[in-house]
Design a protein around this motif. Structure first.
Motif, PDB file in Angstrom:
ATOM      1  N   ASN A   1       2.926  -5.859   1.935  1.00  0.00           N
ATOM      2  CA  ASN A   1       3.023  -6.292   0.545  1.00  0.00           C
ATOM      3  C   ASN A   1       2.535  -7.711   0.352  1.00  0.00           C
ATOM      4  O   ASN A   1       2.128  -8.096  -0.750  1.00  0.00           O
ATOM      5  CB  ASN A   1       4.482  -6.179   0.070  1.00  0.00           C
ATOM      6  CG  ASN A   1       4.638  -6.418  -1.407  1.00  0.00           C
ATOM      7  OD1 ASN A   1       3.743  -6.124  -2.197  1.00  0.00           O
ATOM      8  ND2 ASN A   1       5.769  -6.975  -1.802  1.00  0.00           N
TER       9      ASN A   1
ATOM     10  N   TYR B   1      -0.915  -7.815  -1.041  1.00  0.00           N
ATOM     11  CA  TYR B   1      -0.927  -7.541  -2.484  1.00  0.00           C
ATOM     12  C   TYR B   1      -0.479  -8.782  -3.260  1.00  0.00           C
ATOM     13  O   TYR B   1      -1.063  -9.132  -4.294  1.00  0.00           O
ATOM     14  CB  TYR B   1      -0.007  -6.361  -2.806  1.00  0.00           C
ATOM     15  CG  TYR B   1      -0.473  -5.032  -2.291  1.00  0.00           C
ATOM     16  CD1 TYR B   1      -1.068  -4.102  -3.131  1.00  0.00           C
ATOM     17  CD2 TYR B   1      -0.307  -4.672  -0.958  1.00  0.00           C
ATOM     18  CE1 TYR B   1      -1.485  -2.855  -2.669  1.00  0.00           C
ATOM     19  CE2 TYR B   1      -0.723  -3.435  -0.475  1.00  0.00           C
ATOM     20  CZ  TYR B   1      -1.308  -2.536  -1.336  1.00  0.00           C
ATOM     21  OH  TYR B   1      -1.727  -1.318  -0.875  1.00  0.00           O
TER      22      TYR B   1
ATOM     23  N   MET C   1      -2.728  -5.006 -11.579  1.00  0.00           N
ATOM     24  CA  MET C   1      -2.558  -4.191 -10.382  1.00  0.00           C
ATOM     25  C   MET C   1      -1.480  -4.725  -9.439  1.00  0.00           C
ATOM     26  O   MET C   1      -0.553  -3.989  -9.056  1.00  0.00           O
ATOM     27  CB  MET C   1      -3.887  -4.089  -9.634  1.00  0.00           C
ATOM     28  CG  MET C   1      -3.793  -3.345  -8.306  1.00  0.00           C
ATOM     29  SD  MET C   1      -5.411  -3.139  -7.499  1.00  0.00           S
ATOM     30  CE  MET C   1      -4.919  -2.407  -5.940  1.00  0.00           C
ATOM     31  N   PHE C   2      -1.552  -5.986  -9.058  1.00  0.00           N
ATOM     32  CA  PHE C   2      -0.771  -6.463  -7.923  1.00  0.00           C
ATOM     33  C   PHE C   2       0.692  -6.766  -8.234  1.00  0.00           C
ATOM     34  O   PHE C   2       1.544  -6.510  -7.370  1.00  0.00           O
ATOM     35  CB  PHE C   2      -1.474  -7.664  -7.295  1.00  0.00           C
ATOM     36  CG  PHE C   2      -2.820  -7.317  -6.730  1.00  0.00           C
ATOM     37  CD1 PHE C   2      -2.921  -6.537  -5.590  1.00  0.00           C
ATOM     38  CD2 PHE C   2      -3.988  -7.739  -7.351  1.00  0.00           C
ATOM     39  CE1 PHE C   2      -4.156  -6.188  -5.072  1.00  0.00           C
ATOM     40  CE2 PHE C   2      -5.224  -7.401  -6.846  1.00  0.00           C
ATOM     41  CZ  PHE C   2      -5.311  -6.619  -5.694  1.00  0.00           C
TER      42      PHE C   2
ATOM     43  N   ALA D   1       2.255  -3.452  -8.042  1.00  0.00           N
ATOM     44  CA  ALA D   1       2.337  -2.999  -6.653  1.00  0.00           C
ATOM     45  C   ALA D   1       3.530  -3.621  -5.941  1.00  0.00           C
ATOM     46  O   ALA D   1       4.182  -2.974  -5.109  1.00  0.00           O
ATOM     47  CB  ALA D   1       1.045  -3.346  -5.914  1.00  0.00           C
TER      48      ALA D   1
ATOM     49  N   TRP E   1       6.422  -1.633  -3.877  1.00  0.00           N
ATOM     50  CA  TRP E   1       6.792  -1.900  -2.490  1.00  0.00           C
ATOM     51  C   TRP E   1       8.276  -2.226  -2.364  1.00  0.00           C
ATOM     52  O   TRP E   1       8.922  -1.873  -1.369  1.00  0.00           O
ATOM     53  CB  TRP E   1       5.951  -3.047  -1.931  1.00  0.00           C
ATOM     54  CG  TRP E   1       4.593  -2.605  -1.523  1.00  0.00           C
ATOM     55  CD1 TRP E   1       3.409  -2.895  -2.127  1.00  0.00           C
ATOM     56  CD2 TRP E   1       4.262  -1.765  -0.404  1.00  0.00           C
ATOM     57  NE1 TRP E   1       2.366  -2.272  -1.469  1.00  0.00           N
ATOM     58  CE2 TRP E   1       2.859  -1.589  -0.408  1.00  0.00           C
ATOM     59  CE3 TRP E   1       5.017  -1.154   0.587  1.00  0.00           C
ATOM     60  CZ2 TRP E   1       2.207  -0.824   0.545  1.00  0.00           C
ATOM     61  CZ3 TRP E   1       4.363  -0.388   1.550  1.00  0.00           C
ATOM     62  CH2 TRP E   1       2.972  -0.230   1.525  1.00  0.00           C
TER      63      TRP E   1
ATOM     64  N   ILE F   1       1.262   3.234   1.550  1.00  0.00           N
ATOM     65  CA  ILE F   1       0.019   2.504   1.236  1.00  0.00           C
ATOM     66  C   ILE F   1      -0.888   3.342   0.346  1.00  0.00           C
ATOM     67  O   ILE F   1      -1.425   2.854  -0.662  1.00  0.00           O
ATOM     68  CB  ILE F   1      -0.706   2.115   2.547  1.00  0.00           C
ATOM     69  CG1 ILE F   1       0.115   1.109   3.343  1.00  0.00           C
ATOM     70  CG2 ILE F   1      -2.079   1.530   2.230  1.00  0.00           C
ATOM     71  CD1 ILE F   1      -0.466   0.784   4.702  1.00  0.00           C
ATOM     72  N   THR F   2      -1.049   4.606   0.685  1.00  0.00           N
ATOM     73  CA  THR F   2      -1.941   5.480  -0.078  1.00  0.00           C
ATOM     74  C   THR F   2      -1.436   5.696  -1.499  1.00  0.00           C
ATOM     75  O   THR F   2      -2.188   5.538  -2.475  1.00  0.00           O
ATOM     76  CB  THR F   2      -2.081   6.838   0.631  1.00  0.00           C
ATOM     77  OG1 THR F   2      -2.551   6.634   1.968  1.00  0.00           O
ATOM     78  CG2 THR F   2      -3.055   7.732  -0.116  1.00  0.00           C
TER      79      THR F   2
ATOM     80  N   THR G   1      -1.202   2.212  -3.627  1.00  0.00           N
ATOM     81  CA  THR G   1      -2.527   1.690  -3.978  1.00  0.00           C
ATOM     82  C   THR G   1      -3.197   2.537  -5.042  1.00  0.00           C
ATOM     83  O   THR G   1      -3.806   2.012  -5.983  1.00  0.00           O
ATOM     84  CB  THR G   1      -3.414   1.610  -2.721  1.00  0.00           C
ATOM     85  OG1 THR G   1      -2.773   0.807  -1.729  1.00  0.00           O
ATOM     86  CG2 THR G   1      -4.770   1.007  -3.062  1.00  0.00           C
TER      87      THR G   1
ATOM     88  N   PHE H   1      -4.121   0.966  -8.607  1.00  0.00           N
ATOM     89  CA  PHE H   1      -5.549   0.643  -8.683  1.00  0.00           C
ATOM     90  C   PHE H   1      -6.264   1.422  -9.780  1.00  0.00           C
ATOM     91  O   PHE H   1      -7.083   0.865 -10.521  1.00  0.00           O
ATOM     92  CB  PHE H   1      -6.209   0.918  -7.328  1.00  0.00           C
ATOM     93  CG  PHE H   1      -7.704   0.765  -7.345  1.00  0.00           C
ATOM     94  CD1 PHE H   1      -8.293  -0.487  -7.379  1.00  0.00           C
ATOM     95  CD2 PHE H   1      -8.529   1.893  -7.348  1.00  0.00           C
ATOM     96  CE1 PHE H   1      -9.675  -0.625  -7.408  1.00  0.00           C
ATOM     97  CE2 PHE H   1      -9.904   1.768  -7.377  1.00  0.00           C
ATOM     98  CZ  PHE H   1     -10.485   0.501  -7.402  1.00  0.00           C
TER      99      PHE H   1
END
Length: 350
Positions: A50, A53, A86-87, A90, A94, A123-124, A127, A131
């Motif tokens: 993380n 990110y 995005m981040f 994320a 996480w 992760i898959t 993201t 994204f």
């Protein structure tokens, strides 16, 4: 309310100072994980992943008001808006992943290897979920509202003309994920409180992961072994009786040994696997209070802007990485010292 140049400069200084501290915290996490073997458990690994990110998140907040000043169509503004869409989202995902791991540990006795198998899935999925919308928003525009990404006073993000999308695809998912994490931690808290003695939490800092099923199997195997010993003893007795009826019955020989099955027990640190993710969650939760209040106010009163609230947004929202770095080091070092004292104690006993 139109902010003055001095107020904008103050916001830029506060935001960039907080972002710089957060980048330092992210660097601390990455360097510590890379060079210290004491920070390699699955929870540390999730925080380490993380951190990358978070790095792009704080780079975007470091840009600060330079994004809006460059114009809505500029590459700098669009990069900042894409990153801030995005981040930060994320980061919430996480944090929920860590809460889910804690839930699996306490309720389903997942160990370190079980948790590592989930990392690629995390992760898959995370993201992809953050994204794809952020990328699509780069290409959305209408003649009436203009591009979806645009100026938001203190940085570029989803523009005020598209405020409904900002609620549906940003603040709405954020608080939904936070609610899920809260539910998981509440369930974990209730479970830990009920089983605090069985879990061996306290000075030992240990959560036992052996399941009831393995204990029952061990008991059943032990019982069958005892029955088998009794059977062998009674055959032996009959032979002695036939050969010499008048001789006293002698006890059967005890040379036969039935090995007991090894009862595999494993455990994890309560401090690393429960307490640290919980504190990360609380820090993340505190950083979303001011931005959410600011967004609700902007949605209700379009013509009013609270300068103190904007200062709180850039200060708390951009400082999250700094606190993460402190938590990562502090709890990790305490766990290391505790493990060292426990090892020395065991060595002295043996």
């Amino acid at each position: 309310m139109i902010l003055s140049d001095q107020q904008l400069n103050t916001l830029a200084v506060v935001g960039r100072a907080s972002s710089a501290l957060s980048i330092l915290g992210v660097a601390t996490i990455i360097i510590t994980f890379s060079f210290s073997k004491n920070f390699r458990n699955p929870m540390h690994r999730l925080i380490f992943i993380n951190a990358f990110y978070n790095l792009f998140d704080f780079i975007a907040t470091m840009i600060s008001v330079s994004g809006p000043n460059a114009g809505d169509e500029s590459a700098l503004c669009r990069f900042q808006a894409f990153s801030l869409q995005m981040f930060p989202l994320a980061d919430v995902f996480w944090t929920l992943a860590m809460a889910y791991d804690v839930f699996l540990i306490v309720f389903y006795h997942y160990d370190a290897e079980d948790l590592r198998r989930l990392e690629f899935k995390f992760i898959t999925i995370i993201t992809a979920l953050v994204f794809i919308p952020a990328l699509i928003f780069l290409f959305i525009r209408t003649p009436a509202k203009g591009p979806m990404y645009g100026s938001e006073t203190i940085w570029c993000s989803i523009s005020p003309q598209w405020v409904v999308f900002r609620i549906l695809f940003y603040y709405g998912p954020v608080w939904l994920l936070i609610a899920f994490a809260m539910i998981l931690y509440c369930l974990v808290g209730i479970r830990v409180f009920k089983l605090r003695q069985n879990l061996n939490i306290g000075r030992a800092d240990h959560i036992q992961l052996s399941s009831k099923t393995s204990i029952e199997n061990h008991s059943n195997t032990k019982t069958s072994s005892t029955l088998q010993d009794d059977e062998i003893s009674i055959h032996t007795t009959s032979e002695h009786t036939i050969e010499s009826p008048k001789s006293p019955i002698t006890p059967p020989p005890t040379s036969r040994i039935h090995p007991r099955p090894n009862h595999h027990q494993s455990g994890v640190s309560f401090r690393h696997y429960v307490l640290m993710p919980l504190i990360f969650f609380l820090v993340m939760l505190s950083t979303w209070v001011a931005p959410t209040i600011n967004r609700v106010q902007a949605f209700i009163r379009h013509d009013q802007t609270s300068y103190p609230l904007l200062v709180a947004v850039v200060a708390t929202g951009s400082l999250r990485g700094f606190w993460n770095g402190i938590i990562f080091i502090t709890i990790g070092m305490k766990g290391r010292r505790r493990s060292g004292r426990l090892a020395n104690h065991i060595t002295s006993i043996t």
